[in-house]
Every structure is written in C-alpha cells, then in structure tokens.
Scaffold this active site. Sequence first.
Site, mmCIF file in Angstrom:
data_model
loop_
_atom_site.group_PDB
_atom_site.id
_atom_site.type_symbol
_atom_site.label_atom_id
_atom_site.label_comp_id
_atom_site.label_asym_id
_atom_site.label_seq_id
_atom_site.Cartn_x
_atom_site.Cartn_y
_atom_site.Cartn_z
ATOM 1 N N GLU A 1 -17.304 5.515 -16.418
ATOM 2 C CA GLU A 1 -16.962 6.906 -16.149
ATOM 3 C C GLU A 1 -15.675 7.280 -16.890
ATOM 4 O O GLU A 1 -14.658 6.610 -16.739
ATOM 5 C CB GLU A 1 -16.787 7.106 -14.647
ATOM 6 C CG GLU A 1 -16.518 8.537 -14.228
ATOM 7 C CD GLU A 1 -16.407 8.674 -12.713
ATOM 8 O OE1 GLU A 1 -16.901 9.677 -12.184
ATOM 9 O OE2 GLU A 1 -15.811 7.779 -12.069
ATOM 10 N N CYS B 1 -17.051 14.366 -9.947
ATOM 11 C CA CYS B 1 -18.038 13.284 -9.856
ATOM 12 C C CYS B 1 -19.436 13.804 -10.120
ATOM 13 O O CYS B 1 -20.356 13.019 -10.358
ATOM 14 C CB CYS B 1 -17.967 12.601 -8.487
ATOM 15 S SG CYS B 1 -18.496 13.640 -7.123
ATOM 16 N N PHE C 1 -8.203 13.163 -5.704
ATOM 17 C CA PHE C 1 -7.399 14.273 -6.204
ATOM 18 C C PHE C 1 -8.245 15.421 -6.722
ATOM 19 O O PHE C 1 -7.775 16.561 -6.784
ATOM 20 C CB PHE C 1 -6.470 13.793 -7.333
ATOM 21 C CG PHE C 1 -7.171 13.531 -8.642
ATOM 22 C CD1 PHE C 1 -7.390 14.552 -9.566
ATOM 23 C CD2 PHE C 1 -7.625 12.261 -8.967
ATOM 24 C CE1 PHE C 1 -8.039 14.304 -10.772
ATOM 25 C CE2 PHE C 1 -8.271 12.006 -10.172
ATOM 26 C CZ PHE C 1 -8.484 13.031 -11.067
ATOM 27 N N GLU D 1 -2.240 11.494 -3.008
ATOM 28 C CA GLU D 1 -0.818 11.804 -3.135
ATOM 29 C C GLU D 1 -0.521 12.609 -4.402
ATOM 30 O O GLU D 1 0.607 13.080 -4.590
ATOM 31 C CB GLU D 1 0.010 10.506 -3.118
ATOM 32 C CG GLU D 1 -0.245 9.534 -4.247
ATOM 33 C CD GLU D 1 -1.393 8.571 -3.977
ATOM 34 O OE1 GLU D 1 -1.399 7.487 -4.598
ATOM 35 O OE2 GLU D 1 -2.283 8.901 -3.162
ATOM 36 N N ARG D 2 -1.539 12.794 -5.266
ATOM 37 C CA ARG D 2 -1.307 13.573 -6.488
ATOM 38 C C ARG D 2 -1.268 15.080 -6.214
ATOM 39 O O ARG D 2 -0.586 15.818 -6.908
ATOM 40 C CB ARG D 2 -2.393 13.268 -7.527
ATOM 41 C CG ARG D 2 -2.453 11.818 -7.962
ATOM 42 C CD ARG D 2 -3.538 11.619 -8.997
ATOM 43 N NE ARG D 2 -3.778 10.212 -9.290
ATOM 44 C CZ ARG D 2 -4.684 9.779 -10.152
ATOM 45 N NH1 ARG D 2 -5.428 10.642 -10.820
ATOM 46 N NH2 ARG D 2 -4.847 8.488 -10.351
ATOM 47 N N LYS E 1 -6.059 11.051 5.002
ATOM 48 C CA LYS E 1 -5.115 10.613 3.976
ATOM 49 C C LYS E 1 -5.579 11.189 2.640
ATOM 50 O O LYS E 1 -6.459 10.664 1.983
ATOM 51 C CB LYS E 1 -5.025 9.085 3.869
ATOM 52 C CG LYS E 1 -3.777 8.653 3.057
ATOM 53 C CD LYS E 1 -4.017 7.466 2.148
ATOM 54 C CE LYS E 1 -4.643 7.822 0.835
ATOM 55 N NZ LYS E 1 -3.764 8.559 -0.111
ATOM 56 N N SER F 1 -13.075 6.161 -7.018
ATOM 57 C CA SER F 1 -13.729 5.342 -8.043
ATOM 58 C C SER F 1 -14.590 4.269 -7.389
ATOM 59 O O SER F 1 -14.379 3.893 -6.224
ATOM 60 C CB SER F 1 -12.685 4.688 -8.948
ATOM 61 O OG SER F 1 -11.968 3.700 -8.222
#
Length: 497
Positions: free
Chosen positions: A381, A279, A147, A174-175, A171, A224
Amino acid sequence: MREISHVIVGDAGVSPRTGDVFDPNSGQVQARVALGDRALLDRAVAAAEAAQPAWAATNPQRRARVMFRFKELVEANMDELARLLSSEHGKVIADAKGDIQRGLEVIEFCCGIPHALKGEYSQGAGPGIDVYSMRLPLGIGAGITPFNFPAMIPMWMFGPAIACGNAFILKPSERDPSVPVRLAELMREAGLPEGVLQVVHGDKEMVDAILDHPAIAAVSFVGSSDIAHYVYRRGVDAGKRVQAMGGAKNHGIVMPDADMDQVVKDLTGAAFGSAGERCMALPVVVPVGEHTADRLREALLPAIAALRIGVSTDDEAHYGPVVNAAHKARVEQWIQTGVDEGAELVVDGRGFTLQGHEQGFFIGPSLFDHVTPDMQSYREEIFGPVLQIVRAPDFETALRLPSAHQYGNGVAIFTRNGHAAREFAARVNVGMVGINVPIPVPVAYHTFGGWKRSAFGDTNQHGMEGVRFWTRIKTVTQRWPDGSPDGGNAFVIPTMG
C-alpha cells in the site's frame, strides 16, 4: 502554542510527554497533544466502569434521543469541524465535510437502535416452554482510529458502541486529534452522561495499555495491516473481542465496453482525492486488453494535468497536502521504488511545490504504466496520490489480480455488460465490490469490512454487524408450571420433543 488534552472525567493532569501536531499546508507545528500513559487510562476506565451500568439501564429510546441530538449538534457545527479537520489533516474542506457526513450516517443508523436491539422469541418451543434472547452491552469498549478519517471512523466506532449501552474510550491518531476531542464535547452537550465517552491520546504505550487492560471488553481498530494484526493478536490473547481493519490495494477493472469518459472522472477522484490517503482509494487500474489500456492512458493524461493541488481551504483545489513530512517522504520513496523496479513513470509528482507554501507537505499526482504483479510497489500500500496501471490481456487475468493480492478491501469493475459484472462480483476474492462505483463504501445500514490482510476478526464495522460486535446474546428458556405433577426428577438432558 495550542495544547490538546484528554477528555476524561476529572483533571487530566500535566502529561510528561507530548506530540507535535502539524499544519500540513505550512509544514509548521501548530499544536501539541498530550500523550497519556497506563495510569491515565486506569483513571478513564474507572470512570467508565462507574458510568456504564446506569447508561446500560437507560432504555434504548432515551439513548437514541442522545444520538438524535448529537447529530443535530454536529450538523450545526459542520463548518467549524470541517475547518478544524482540514487544518490538521490537510484534506480540502469539501472532503472534510464528506468525512464528517459519512460518520453522521452511522449516527443516523444508531438513532434506530431500539429496533436493532430487539431479540428473538419462540413461543411453545416445548411443552409449556418459551425461549427468548436479549442483546446486552459488553461493558467498556475502546476504539483506536487512524489519521486519515478523524471524524468518520471515530463515529463509526463510538456511535454503535454507545447506542448499544456500552461506555467507550477513544484513542484517536495523535497526528490530528482535535476533531475527535470536539466530537466528544458535542456528545456531552447532547446529553451523554459523563464517563460514557472519553478520549485519551497517546502512542504505542497507550495502545498496548488498552489492549492489555482487563476491564476493556472489546477493541475496534483501523490502521495498517501489520499493526492491525498486532492489535488483533494481542487483544485476543488478552481475552478481548477485536475487530482490526488493515491496509488495502484496491483495483479498478476497466472492461473494453466501459464508458471511458466516466471511468477517467471516477479514477482521478478515487485515486487522487484526499491525496490518496484513503483505505478505499483506487490506486490500481486494470484495463483489459492493450487497446483499452492505450485509450485509458491517453485519456488520463489531460485529466491528471488538470488536477489542482492547493491548500486545504482552497475551494477550487481537488486535493491538499499529505498529513506530515514523514508520510510525504514515504510516498516519494515508493515512487522511486516503482522506477527502480522497471515500471514506467508517466507522470512524476515528486518535487511539487505550492507557491507561498514551499514547506507544506504537498505531492503532485503520479501515474505509472506497465506495472507488474511481482513488483513490491504493486504488492504494498502506497497511501498517496499514485495511480498504477497493470495491463491484463483478458477478463480472467483481471479477475485473478485482486483475488490473489494480499489485501482484499475493495474492488471495482467498470463495464456495460451485466453478465461480466455479475460474474466478477460473485467470483472476486475481495470483501467490498463496486460495479461502476469507484469507491464502494457501503451505506451505514449495511456493513464495512475487507478480506485477507485487510481485516482481522470475524465482525465488520457498522450496520447490524456493528450491533452484533458491541453486544452479546443472552438466551432464556422459561417454563411456568401449572402446579400439576411433572412426573418426577429428570436425569437426562431435556429435549423439546
């Protein structure tokens, strides 16, 4: 209510499941995204299989022209894309434009794909024998993107994959799915044949379908570390080529001779920009020596107090809200964990509200001091606007901290000492190093990738590493006989002597 659908060949149909897309500034649902299943993926793969051979047979110059046109279209629609990105992610408009521009830099690299795809040739490798190699597309690739960079990372993936002659199924998260959909539309407008780039939305069901599908040859992932490891193992077990980029805990080493004013400017931007949802953010600063630590802390406090948190359309805001309520709660829980572990919470960003947007997902900046390597809040993190100070007595201790950490994405050192910088860059056990550069994301014609639990797989993102990931080598050994006797049949392995 706005509905966000898939971008596939043919009618996507009505999805039995949907996901909420929030406006992080207000906390309200602004759209619903269709969540696909294995049957929908099968249809997208069938369309990709039909389109890919002709696209692979298209010469690289013509594929590059599509990339040139796509770049022009993205630039022409930059304001629209940035507003759309900000409305779903929450990052401010200027940061959203940076997200898009960083992706476009990889597209610019892809405009030179004819050169990047050149093979090798050896004339006279043996008596009358020449050897040459070709870089050929894999077939169908897929990308599963996070996202936090809904424009940049999709372009990092589909740009090289498509330029190399593959079909690609994206893909996105979806957020915040709208910008990836719009990018696919612009690729089609740029002249990309139907079926070469498709977008499917979904959750774990769609991820697993992609990883298991026998016709998908390669998968690129960013997210993640736990999920990256899962994606890598499941994809590899299914016989795929996989690159899976995971989490990070990037450190900034501040030497006693560093330009403290510049360090503070760099740290506030790198730690709190985009609400820390990067990141390559810099959430840990390691001042060397107590005097350096005290100076740094004193200088950081007014800089943090001056940060402006606002809605994503506020031109004067330094950063906006985090992506959703669950992520806000997660970051605030990490702050509490740091307190419970005994770190000193110097600035507490919890409880921040923005007038008129009280239901928005805002978090103020937080600063911890006296954080130690045994604390869980240091080891994991946080991915939010939280900066931790870990004091180091000397250079060797400062070097060991990022080297021993489970993540090895990025690291920076701030110093005027060339020898210290050179020694640090050579010895630190981290994949990307900045020297007086707080966010050392490489330019597009180099390569992006971390070490340890920050990356799974042997090949990095973009640059020539990206070309190698999305292609395979075919090597041809050829001889053209002159018609003279060859001395009979050979029953031993041929050599070039």
